[in-house]
Design a protein around this motif. Sequence first.
Motif, short mmCIF file in Angstrom:
data_model
loop_
_atom_site.label_atom_id
_atom_site.label_comp_id
_atom_site.label_asym_id
_atom_site.label_seq_id
_atom_site.Cartn_x
_atom_site.Cartn_y
_atom_site.Cartn_z
N GLU A 189 -7.82 1.18 -0.36
CA GLU A 189 -7.66 0.05 0.54
C GLU A 189 -8.85 0.03 1.49
N THR B 212 -8.36 -4.26 -1.92
CA THR B 212 -7.24 -3.33 -2.05
C THR B 212 -6.91 -3.22 -3.52
N PRO C 205 0.81 -1.22 0.00
CA PRO C 205 0.00 0.00 0.00
C PRO C 205 0.84 1.27 0.00
N ASN D 176 -11.65 2.74 5.54
CA ASN D 176 -11.07 2.71 4.20
C ASN D 176 -10.20 3.92 3.95
N ASN E 288 -7.95 -8.07 1.05
CA ASN E 288 -7.22 -7.69 2.24
C ASN E 288 -8.02 -8.23 3.43
N GLN F 37 -2.79 -10.29 2.57
CA GLN F 37 -3.31 -9.76 1.32
C GLN F 37 -3.00 -10.70 0.18
N ALA G 183 -6.75 0.56 7.40
CA ALA G 183 -6.57 1.01 6.02
C ALA G 183 -5.78 2.32 6.03
#
Lengths: 652, 1061
Positions: B353, B328, B155, B361, B267, B1052, B177
């Motif tokens: 995400e 994600t 991420p 989020n 995720n 993930q 997130a």
Amino acid sequence: MATSFTSCELDEYNPTGGSATIDNFATWKGLQTQCYSTLYHELYSKEDFYFLSECGTDLWLNHGSDYAQQIFYYDGIGVENGQPRKAWQQAYSVIATCNTVINNSPAADASLADDITVLKAEAKTLRAFMHLTLATYFGPIPLCTAEVGQTDNAPVRNSLQEVYTSITTDLKEAAADLEVSPYEGNYARVTKKTALGLLARAYAQGAAEGLEEDGKSYWQRAKEVSEDMITNAASYGMYLYPDVADLWAQDNNRNNKESLFTATGLDATNAEAGMAGYYANHTCTLGGFTLCDPNSLSRMYSIQMSQNQYLGIYGTTSRMAPTKHAIDVFGDWDKRYENSFLTAFGTYTYPTGVAYQYARQQLSITSTICRAIDIDNKFNGEKIYPYVALETADRPGGTQTFASGIYAKGGTEEIIPTKNALVVDMPLAQDEDRIRIYLSKKDLTDEERKQYRCFTMNISSLFDSDGNYKTGNFNDYGMTAYVANAYSLYPSLIKFDYLFDGAIRQLSTDSRPYRNGDVFIMRAAEIYMIAAEANVMLGNGGEAARYIKPLHDRAVRAGSTAPTIGDVTEQDILDEYAREFVGEHMRWAVLKRHRANGLMKQALQLYNKRAAENFNESIHYWRPIPKLFLDQIQNAEQFGDNGYGYTAGKGY
Amino acid sequence: MKNSRVLTTAIALSGALYCGLPVHAWDADVLNVLPPRSAQQVQKITGQVIDETGEPLIGVTIKVKGTQTATITDLDGNFSLSLTGNKAELELSYIGYKTTTVTAVPGKVVNIKMNPDNTGLEEVVVIGYGTQKKRDLTGAVSSVKAEDITLSPMPNPVEALQGKVAGLDITRSSGQAGASSSMKLRGTRSLMAAEDGNDEPLVLVDGLPGSLTTLNANDIESIEVLKDAASTAVYGSAGANGIIIVTTKSGKAGRTKVNLNAYVGINGWSTVPEVFHGESFFNLRKQAQMAGGTYTGDENVFNPAVYEAYLAGQDINWADALLKTGVTQNYSLSVSGGTEKTKAYLSLNYSGEDGQYANDNYKVYSTNLKIDHQINKIVTIGANLQGSFTYKNSAYAKLENALITSPIGSLYDEDGNVNPFPVVDDVNTVSLLLNQKSNYRNNSQNTNIYLNPYIRITPLKGLTFESRLSLSLAYRKNNKFDGIGGYRYYNGDRNADGVTTSANVAASVENYNTYNYKWENILTYNFKIAKDHDFTVTGVTSWNHNRREYAYAGSSNLTDNSYLWHNLGTGSNQQVQSNYVMSKGLGFVGRLNYSYLGKYLASVSVRHDGSSRLAEGNKWDTFPAFSLGWRISEEKFMESTRSWLDNLKIRFGWGVTGTASIAEYQTMTLLNQSYRILGNQTLVSYAYPQEIVDPNLGWEKSYNTNIGIDASFLNGRIDVTADYYITKTKDIIWKALVPVTNGGFNSSTQYTTTTNICESENKGFELAVTGRPFVAKKEGDFSWTANLTFTKNSEKLTKFSGDGGMDQYINGDKILKAGEPINSFYAYKLNGTWKKSEAEEAKIFNAEPGDLKINCQDLTRHVGADGNVYYTGVNAEGEEMVYNAENPYDATQAKQVVGHPQPDWTMGLKNTFTYKGFDLSIYLYWRYGQMISYNMLGRFSPGGTSNFPTYFDYWTEETGDVNHYFPALTTKKGITDYDGYSGLNYVDGSFWKVKNITLGYTLPKKVLNKLGVENIRVYGTITNPFVFAKSDLLKDYDPEMAGSLDYPLTKQMVFGVNVSF
């Protein structure tokens, strides 16, 4: 290129900080205001100092919980306990600010010279008061003489003589400079009578440490100061209400004439004080700790709105319950009893909500109820009516709930004005038809008991043989399931339960409504007591009676007479303090004044056995120096912890 | 004459270190002398360049030596050059390949094969205010290439660096997130900074302040981490915690290039400790009641309402109810290209995400725009723009509370609405599911813009002057809303009706507006003296001015949930706040780099740095540094080793860095205005700020020595870099509490004073090894590359400053103590529980079987002649004491240092395999020796009143002689009744994990050519698939979270594609 940067100075600009400096009068005065910050905000409205100053004595037990057993019973008390730590911190926190105010004179024109003198004298009074509080609980403490901004990581204790000399010097100087009326008419400010009153208290407290001033014992000085105040009461503006009911009347909570020194709460009726967000930090939680929960007898006393409340005053955390002694110490003539303790519980009406109308708040007594609460069947078919009429008003500080009066007997909806809706005349009249639960001070026989139109039990039956409150279900004591929860009842101190317009109470869904009534730090009756106490200690018990008599005279119930006071003993003094000042942040300090003759230890042995078991005379006359503080200084070992085992030595 | 003047000036600037050198022989290269013009005719050379596998190399720079003539190869690797003369020396250079020189004759076609440079010695490495070839580096600098960051998508790019730079400790402790990772270089030095989380290395994007977390990973060309003081001292105070220099991709002359990267995945799947349910929860409490003697029948185990629900089989799995999987995804597009004079790069990126909680989020929209334009031979201008907008919703994440909440009840009523109380008649438990989008919001929105225009002037070869400006604008908005019917609403008032508003209904808006600028001027002059002496002189001025404004508005008792925070005026308890802070800094830098025959290397620098945050008179200080390098492999006596030793270099560096990491205005004293209501009068009041000024507050300085070795063997098959460092930090800045005997800020808050209090020492060893057991001889061959990084760091507080005699400072559960690591945990050390067979011995500690056994380090255990156990120890008065049942010992005074939060060592190992078009990389990560305070362990409930993980191994009467970690299950005691209970949390947090596994496939060239596409790679990545904690107490827990569990780390699985054309 470097030259192009020379104009770039590394200065800082801080508009949030403002431009105020101490040499400006308004700023200096604003700092002086800050000296009052701790009084209501923490010390005199929160449980911590309350427990510290009242518990561990012959007057209080913790009802059904081991919470704060260290303070209630000396059980495991040590340097990590929160109550001493907070008091230590709260009392010290403002002294440096006082010092800055006292040591700095702002630039101002001559017309303000008197203002400066008075404001400085106020700061001296507050400094002395905080030092006295610290010396009372912690013994030889370091006097704080530095201004804000100075740091000493290795503070050294002063001797008790040095500490008390500083306190009394401050108070004498302040008394000379202060006026009789408060500065700017603000009753929250200390005045001449405050300084003198505290001086008397300081001499009395210091006397127990064997201190002297110019060859005179502190008891002698306490006698001189208190007698002067009594003799010249009018010239100092010192006043005793002729009727003790007026002292505790709800309407007299604000600006009480008897007060010498008040911790003032916010007034919700004051538009200026209606500043949002300020209330939460200025709410007095004391009443909640002393109030029992009549709703636990939900079938006898049902309030649908919420559990744990009486007249809309939430007893959020019932903890402090009186010892049997705290009840028995009152004579049958003494209405200070009902002005201190609530023992008869009625219901109320409330303007909004159908459930709270007069008709709905009546209890119809059936034969089943008669059996269940064990009363005479003659009450079958009768009713118990509501007792208090509550009303509401919208004020700048929020919706207020307060009593407009009490209902007359006989089921009429007539509302009679009352000084204090929490006070029910004692002993309860036989024809009383507005009370649901009655805890009788007098031990009633079963026959006598059955003649009341409510659930009645003797206070003595709440206690076991050791003087502790019984716990668990009262089935075992022959009571029916209907009232088996009666073990959760106890006489409830009501001195901090405010029911007047302006105390910012909201009877709504808030489980912790704000309470902002005033709290006495010192009131005139204490001067009479100190005068009596000093005389007794100086061997003049007969003279002492003179000063106790006015307190008795105003406390006599209609139709009774107070007993004649003979030669007053030291024990009499302790008992009189209990009657007059129960719950007023004083008991531990007063008991300790009389430790020399073993009276404190004896009081615990007689009335608080659990405390007596843990009480160690070589340590517990001073509270522990907080670990948090010791960890922050560089000389913790030298400073000592008053004997609680964290450091090698006591430190004094 | 002009040149000599410049040179003289430059030498003077650098401290006249080399004034004795003869200044006479000018190298032709330096003077840029062209060959004399002649009448020779122009001829053409053509050819093709291929790589080691025979594939054409595109974009190779071919330069005719001694001239300015140059070209680059086209898509097929072909080139053509015009030149005058009979033959020419062609110099071919290409990143990642050895620079090759060939002799070409006009008219003939030349085919040139270039070999990869596995040693990377010719690679250009970005250093402070300049670049250097890796060969010439003398400081401790680690480089990470773009491929390492984008190979396995994360991420944010910080996380991709974990374990890839020796000495840089990176952890992500939250699975929320958009949660950021924390970085720490070479351990803890600065206490204040560590406390505030400000001890992360400074991130510079293209030389100026920027953000790594919102940067699109695909825009990164390379990342350099400057680790030792010799490298970072040129940044002065900003460099104290190390510098991370990110270089972003730029446009290149030639064909327009488009890159498209996308991935999407799932995720979630956190492992969460199993807790008790239904009958097992009932039995747990029943067992506790039986042990405590309070059991009076099954019907009284719970309160009646709960018992009824239990009998009805109502059961809740709170973790399942709260956590779900989320999506994600990331899409990024970049376009670059340009002409010889103007080059541009533009990228657009969207990253999203979803966390595991509903309404958790994070979205990032970002762009990177870069333009460079050469106005003429002398002047180049350009600008970078990095812009991002992030939108983050945070959930009311209380997994820890959820796990201990009673599992009895039902979540929803018949209509599918959440029950405020899972057991309707039991108001003790409020549902954690109450917060939904309609009644709860906590979001933040960040807009960040970095704009960096520059002008670069190159008046003559080797001399560059660059003036650059960095404008950074950040606008952050935090919105909060607790509505009617939410968790806080019911939790604050258990009798709430779900309709009427209350003080628990509240909303607020916070706005932060930050605007900083930085202006830097950099003068660089590179020249040679007598051919072999290569000098680079750098002078820098750096000025920064930072400002931040803050505004807050909030109110409560809002009557309509649809207002959110947009109608605060209708609420009561309205609150408003605002403030403004600023600071300034100025620095002057001089540096001289010297190289003799590329064999003996030296660098000397000095920075004079000022910060407005420090006290008057202490604002300025000077930070010197130097470093030396010796490339032994270049020596004559090493010639015999050339066949197997490519490079051997020893580096030595020493330098001083400083920190002024304190808040603004800490050295100013002003009285703050407020108001106080006193006796119904509203009075203006003034108070001193909480911070008391220390007039002597000065710079915190770190003295760092670094010794390093770089070695490369067997044509780059093995590459080793090792560094050893010692850093002594003096005058460490700390915000100390002022003893309350000097007053208090208010009745509950102490004054603080920021002061220089102590000294510390960090020592460490770093190793980075790259091995290539298999190297592809031609395309499609099997290759295997292994990268290992290892870091060992130890740190300790050596002494307190001043003569106060202070030897420790306790701060919550942390302690500063001479001889111990900084911020060590100070707690009870527990040796399990007292066994039944130890009942007699337990009495010595006022304990009984089932109680916790506190380790008392100051006591010695003895067994007497009669077989009885007793202990001896020295008491506070210094007397030797015997402790036995008659004279028990108070074990509650036995707190000790139990561990430290920093790891002893970390290691990362990446293995990459390629075969045909496939690539497989497996990345493992170790972090050992750190202690964590794991909250769940302290949640053990002896009475079974709240739930806890089933693996908790508690003492019971039946198992009273077996080792147990947790004390007895009994209603007789609450957890706080067990002496030493607060020590339960502390546990060895060592772990290793498979951080990720990536399998990719690159389409064959033939297919690509048909599609007209340069490259297509598809891949799948699994992140965090396996975690192995050393301690059994960390079951189903990823210790990287460092003790909390509210936002568990996720696994993930993503699938992605990289396309370029």
